[in-house]
Enzyme design. Structure first.
Site, short mmCIF file in Angstrom:
data_model
loop_
_atom_site.label_atom_id
_atom_site.label_comp_id
_atom_site.label_asym_id
_atom_site.label_seq_id
_atom_site.Cartn_x
_atom_site.Cartn_y
_atom_site.Cartn_z
N GLU A 170 3.40 9.06 -6.73
CA GLU A 170 4.45 10.04 -7.01
C GLU A 170 4.10 10.97 -8.16
O GLU A 170 4.79 11.99 -8.37
CB GLU A 170 5.77 9.31 -7.29
CG GLU A 170 6.35 8.68 -6.03
CD GLU A 170 7.57 7.82 -6.29
OE1 GLU A 170 7.86 7.52 -7.47
OE2 GLU A 170 8.25 7.45 -5.31
N GLU A 183 -5.05 -11.97 -3.23
CA GLU A 183 -4.76 -12.03 -4.66
C GLU A 183 -5.48 -13.16 -5.38
O GLU A 183 -5.39 -13.28 -6.60
CB GLU A 183 -3.26 -12.18 -4.88
CG GLU A 183 -2.68 -13.51 -4.43
CD GLU A 183 -1.20 -13.62 -4.76
OE1 GLU A 183 -0.85 -14.60 -5.44
OE2 GLU A 183 -0.42 -12.74 -4.36
#
Length: 267
Positions: A78, A109
């Protein structure tokens, strides 16, 4: 027992009405901004260091897995449309690669070495800053990336929702937002995710303001990528220069940004 994994303060959720569920979730959510407020000094210290490096051309990296990784990717993605910066100024990396944004990637992960491998693709260096995001504070991918970066002289921070985590110990500037048990036990996409999003908003917004990407309270460098944003840009130019809509539209079309349109009339 990690705070993020501790039992919910509510039970028999399946017996609650929809109204009760919504009310109780909302009451839990209300506590999150207060938890963030308590760590403003930690956030401030991290931002001050990031700004120093970015003023010299450094970049900001986020790394995370699952919800935490997605939040970092969202915040990074953004920045270009909001502040007109290049996509390589704020970079979000998620364990398992971009496909993990939509679907869980098994065991992504758990590799302590993979984050550094992922970061090397961007030629990360000592002018850059890294924020590791992990609600639990124990995600190997994130801890490994933060540890290696710190060893190599790269500024490191983190956002976690447990006190005294391995991730916080690894980071130079830890931010520990303890929001307490989740409404659904262990569902850290709820309060923990909200806290992480609030902190990320604070970091990227404050950094961009300090880098001069906001004038007054306006996003003068935003990308005019759709009709809504063009209309917003026109209103900004009208307000700043006290001119009518047609004049503002013409200036914006000519110069391509609010900043340039306004500055063209103030020289």
């Amino acid at each position: 027992m990690l705070t993020t994994e501790s039992a919910s303060q509510f039970d028999n959720l399946e017996k609650m009405s929809v109204h009760e569920l919504l009310t109780n979730i909302n009451n839990e959510d209300k506590t999150v901004p207060y938890a963030v407020e308590k760590v403003i000094p930690q956030i401030e210290a991290l931002i001050e260091q990031i700004v120093k490096r970015m003023q010299q051309g450094g970049r900001l990296f986020y790394i995370g897995a699952g919800t935490s990784g997605r939040l970092g990717v969202v915040d990074a993605s953004e920045c270009p449309p909001t502040y007109g910066v290049s996509p390589d100024v704020v970079i979000g990396i998620i364990a398992g690669g971009d496909k993990a944004i939509r679907k869980s990637v098994e065991n992504a992960e758990d590799d302590e070495n993979q984050a550094w491998i992922d970061l090397q693709a961007y030629k990360i260096n000592s002018l850059d800053s890294l924020i590791g995001i992990a609600a639990s504070g124990r995600t190997p991918y994130v801890i490994g990336g933060v540890k290696t970066c710190r060893e190599k002289g790269i500024l490191t921070g983190c956002i976690t929702c447990n006190k005294g985590s391995k991730l916080a110990a690894a980071a130079e500037y830890p931010v520990e937002v303890v929001v307490g048990p989740e409404f659904v036990t262990g569902s850290t996409r709820m309060k923990s995710g909200t806290a992480q999003k609030l902190v990320l908003n604070m970091i990227s917004t404050s950094v961009m303001i300090r880098l001069g990407k906001v004038r007054g309270n306006k996003m003068v460098d935003m990308q005019l990528s759709n009709e809504k944003l063009v209309h917003r840009g026109v209103r900004m130019v009208m307000d700043e220069l006290q001119i009518d809509e047609k004049q503002a539209e013409a200036l914006l079309q000519q110069h391509g940004s609010v900043r340039k349109a306004v500055d063209s009339q103030k020289q």
